[in-house]
Design a protein around this motif. Structure first.
Motif, PDB file in Angstrom:
ATOM      1  N   MET A   1       0.823  -1.193   0.000  1.00 59.92           N
ATOM      2  CA  MET A   1       0.000   0.000   0.000  1.00 59.92           C
ATOM      3  C   MET A   1       0.866   1.257   0.000  1.00 59.92           C
ATOM      4  N   PRO A   2       0.539   2.239  -0.807  1.00 61.10           N
ATOM      5  CA  PRO A   2       1.246   3.511  -0.716  1.00 61.10           C
ATOM      6  C   PRO A   2       1.118   4.086   0.697  1.00 61.10           C
ATOM      7  N   LEU A   3       2.124   4.833   1.079  1.00 66.14           N
ATOM      8  CA  LEU A   3       2.164   5.389   2.435  1.00 66.14           C
ATOM      9  C   LEU A   3       2.120   6.911   2.390  1.00 66.14           C
ATOM     10  N   VAL A   4       1.276   7.489   3.244  1.00 68.06           N
ATOM     11  CA  VAL A   4       1.266   8.930   3.465  1.00 68.06           C
ATOM     12  C   VAL A   4       1.807   9.160   4.868  1.00 68.06           C
ATOM     13  N   VAL A   5       2.966   9.806   4.968  1.00 70.98           N
ATOM     14  CA  VAL A   5       3.541  10.145   6.270  1.00 70.98           C
ATOM     15  C   VAL A   5       3.045  11.538   6.639  1.00 70.98           C
ATOM     16  N   VAL A   6       2.180  11.606   7.631  1.00 67.16           N
ATOM     17  CA  VAL A   6       1.657  12.892   8.093  1.00 67.16           C
ATOM     18  C   VAL A   6       2.573  13.389   9.210  1.00 67.16           C
ATOM     19  N   THR A   7       3.023  14.628   9.107  1.00 70.45           N
ATOM     20  CA  THR A   7       3.947  15.164  10.095  1.00 70.45           C
ATOM     21  C   THR A   7       3.634  16.620  10.374  1.00 70.45           C
ATOM     22  N   GLY A   8       3.893  17.038  11.596  1.00 74.36           N
ATOM     23  CA  GLY A   8       3.650  18.427  11.971  1.00 74.36           C
ATOM     24  C   GLY A   8       3.820  18.603  13.465  1.00 74.36           C
ATOM     25  N   VAL A   9       3.940  19.842  13.909  1.00 74.09           N
ATOM     26  CA  VAL A   9       4.069  20.124  15.338  1.00 74.09           C
ATOM     27  C   VAL A   9       2.767  19.751  16.032  1.00 74.09           C
ATOM     28  N   PRO A  10       2.746  19.707  17.362  1.00 76.13           N
ATOM     29  CA  PRO A  10       1.510  19.383  18.082  1.00 76.13           C
ATOM     30  C   PRO A  10       0.345  20.302  17.705  1.00 76.13           C
ATOM     31  N   SER A  11      -0.824  19.716  17.597  1.00 76.51           N
ATOM     32  CA  SER A  11      -2.071  20.462  17.355  1.00 76.51           C
ATOM     33  C   SER A  11      -2.048  21.257  16.053  1.00 76.51           C
ATOM     34  N   SER A  12      -1.442  20.681  15.028  1.00 77.81           N
ATOM     35  CA  SER A  12      -1.384  21.363  13.733  1.00 77.81           C
ATOM     36  C   SER A  12      -2.409  20.829  12.739  1.00 77.81           C
ATOM     37  N   GLY A  13      -3.242  19.867  13.175  1.00 83.88           N
ATOM     38  CA  GLY A  13      -4.301  19.350  12.309  1.00 83.88           C
ATOM     39  C   GLY A  13      -4.002  18.038  11.638  1.00 83.88           C
ATOM     40  N   LYS A  14      -3.075  17.263  12.186  1.00 85.39           N
ATOM     41  CA  LYS A  14      -2.667  15.998  11.550  1.00 85.39           C
ATOM     42  C   LYS A  14      -3.824  15.005  11.462  1.00 85.39           C
ATOM     43  N   THR A  15      -4.542  14.828  12.558  1.00 92.24           N
ATOM     44  CA  THR A  15      -5.643  13.862  12.558  1.00 92.24           C
ATOM     45  C   THR A  15      -6.790  14.335  11.674  1.00 92.24           C
ATOM     46  N   THR A  16      -7.074  15.635  11.698  1.00 98.29           N
ATOM     47  CA  THR A  16      -8.124  16.189  10.830  1.00 98.29           C
ATOM     48  C   THR A  16      -7.808  15.921   9.366  1.00 98.29           C
ATOM     49  N   ARG A  17      -6.563  16.164   8.972  1.00 98.88           N
ATOM     50  CA  ARG A  17      -6.172  15.931   7.580  1.00 98.88           C
ATOM     51  C   ARG A  17      -6.136  14.442   7.253  1.00 98.88           C
ATOM     52  N   SER A  18      -5.765  13.620   8.218  1.00 99.97           N
ATOM     53  CA  SER A  18      -5.745  12.168   7.994  1.00 99.97           C
ATOM     54  C   SER A  18      -7.145  11.655   7.696  1.00 99.97           C
ATOM     55  N   LEU A  19      -8.119  12.157   8.442  1.00104.80           N
ATOM     56  CA  LEU A  19      -9.512  11.743   8.209  1.00104.80           C
ATOM     57  C   LEU A  19     -10.021  12.259   6.872  1.00104.80           C
ATOM     58  N   GLU A  20      -9.545  13.440   6.474  1.00113.65           N
ATOM     59  CA  GLU A  20      -9.905  13.978   5.160  1.00113.65           C
ATOM     60  C   GLU A  20      -9.352  13.078   4.058  1.00113.65           C
ATOM     61  N   LEU A  21      -8.116  12.627   4.231  1.00117.37           N
ATOM     62  CA  LEU A  21      -7.516  11.718   3.255  1.00117.37           C
ATOM     63  C   LEU A  21      -8.248  10.378   3.231  1.00117.37           C
ATOM     64  N   LEU A  22      -8.616   9.892   4.396  1.00117.51           N
ATOM     65  CA  LEU A  22      -9.362   8.630   4.490  1.00117.51           C
ATOM     66  C   LEU A  22     -10.629   8.701   3.643  1.00117.51           C
ATOM     67  N   LYS A  23     -11.388   9.767   3.820  1.00116.68           N
ATOM     68  CA  LYS A  23     -12.644   9.930   3.079  1.00116.68           C
ATOM     69  C   LYS A  23     -12.381   9.995   1.574  1.00116.68           C
ATOM     70  N   PHE A  24     -11.362  10.769   1.184  1.00118.47           N
ATOM     71  CA  PHE A  24     -11.068  10.934  -0.243  1.00118.47           C
ATOM     72  C   PHE A  24     -10.657   9.613  -0.889  1.00118.47           C
ATOM     73  N   PHE A  25      -9.724   8.901  -0.284  1.00116.99           N
ATOM     74  CA  PHE A  25      -9.235   7.675  -0.906  1.00116.99           C
ATOM     75  C   PHE A  25     -10.293   6.572  -0.905  1.00116.99           C
ATOM     76  N   GLU A  26     -11.141   6.549   0.117  1.00121.12           N
ATOM     77  CA  GLU A  26     -12.240   5.575   0.102  1.00121.12           C
ATOM     78  C   GLU A  26     -13.213   5.887  -1.039  1.00121.12           C
ATOM     79  N   GLN A  27     -13.408   7.169  -1.330  1.00125.42           N
ATOM     80  CA  GLN A  27     -14.266   7.545  -2.462  1.00125.42           C
ATOM     81  C   GLN A  27     -13.673   7.103  -3.793  1.00125.42           C
ATOM     82  N   GLN A  28     -12.344   6.911  -3.809  1.00126.52           N
ATOM     83  CA  GLN A  28     -11.673   6.416  -5.020  1.00126.52           C
ATOM     84  C   GLN A  28     -11.662   4.892  -5.074  1.00126.52           C
ATOM     85  N   GLY A  29     -12.352   4.272  -4.128  1.00127.36           N
ATOM     86  CA  GLY A  29     -12.441   2.815  -4.110  1.00127.36           C
ATOM     87  C   GLY A  29     -11.254   2.116  -3.481  1.00127.36           C
TER      88      GLY A  29
END
Length: 277
Positions: A1-29
């Motif tokens: 599986m391709p890997l997306v490494v999410v990185t950032g300082v504390p409280s920079s929105g990593k989990t929010t963006r991860s969930l956004e990516l989850l939704k997008f890639f699931e929409q791509q099947g």
């Protein structure tokens, strides 16, 4: 599986963006797996702030996350690593892992003004997810920004809270470009037994401990190694710190150039003799 490494300082929105990516890639099947650093911290029974103050606990969790990533990566679907990933050397290790598995990878850097990040942290509803000020500041200081010129951080997508993710660009890089070819440095070592790393650690430790014991006893010159017939080494000009450093270096080298387990004692002594001249 391709890997997306999410990185950032504390409280920079990593989990929010991860969930956004989850939704997008699931929409791509695609089948998507999010590996969450926080989930593993809490699962291990650690408190978030004290965890980041303990390097051994951090090292343990980083190892668990890396293991989870390498178990899931393949040529299809997506793995998202939602974690601080603030150490560039660790991001390089992840890159080597995906390269060895012939998978694509990209880095998503959630950038943010540090004062704004602290406000986000203060407004968290879940107390278990909050950082105290001391830990927050320490993690910001430790953070090693990704650099798109480094092959292990590239391609790099940097996103601020008010910006829109380049989802199509990420999809193209993960699924429409060839994965880098694995080379010797990223290939899994040809381990000859499931106990190889344990044997390597124990044998080299026994030899170094024996040599250190002799040094502390004031012994100089050529010494024979107990338990290893016909093996000896001159310890006249060798320091204890040099022995310990050489052992670490040899173990690192052997993970990618695995020797015959039966020859570890001889090869390690040869390595010491050559390295400590």
């Amino acid at each position: 599986m391709p890997l997306v490494v999410v990185t950032g300082v504390p409280s920079s929105g990593k989990t929010t963006r991860s969930l956004e990516l989850l939704k997008f890639f699931e929409q791509q099947g695609k089948e998507v797996h999010i590996i969450s650093e926080l989930d593993h911290i809490l699962k291990a029974g650690f408190e978030k702030n004290s965890f980041y103050d303990d390097k051994d606990k951090e090292k343990h969790i980083r190892g668990v996350l890396k293991s989870e990533v390498l178990k899931l990566v393949s040529s299809n679907n997506v793995v998202i690593l939602d974690a601080l990933n603030y150490i560039k050397g660790y991001r390089y290790e992840l890159f080597c892992g995906t390269k060895a598995n012939k998978c694509t990878q990209c880095t998503l850097h959630t950038e943010i003004n540090r004062d704004e990040a602290w406000k986000f942290n203060e407004n968290r509803e879940n107390e278990a997810e909050k950082y105290n000020r001391e830990t927050f500041d320490a993690l910001v200081m430790r953070y090693e920004d990704p650099n798109g010129n480094n092959r292990w951080d590239a391609p790099l997508f940097t996103i601020f809270p008010h910006q829109v993710l380049d989802l199509d660009g990420m999809y193209t890089n993960l699924f429409k470009k060839k994965a880098p070819k694995p080379n010797l440095s990223t290939q899994n070592p040809p381990l000859k037994s499931t106990n190889f790393l344990y044997d390597l650690d124990q044998i080299t430790k026994k030899i170094v401990d024996d040599l250190i014991k002799n040094k502390k006893s004031g012994v100089n010159g050529l010494v024979s190694l107990s338990g290893f017939d016909d093996l000896n080494i001159d310890i006249t000009d060798i320091s204890i710190q040099q022995l310990m450093n050489c052992r670490r270096q040899y173990i690192t080298y052997s993970k990618t150039h695995a020797p015959d387990p039966d020859k570890i004692p001889m090869l390690f002594v040869q390595y010491l003799t050559t390295s400590l001249k």
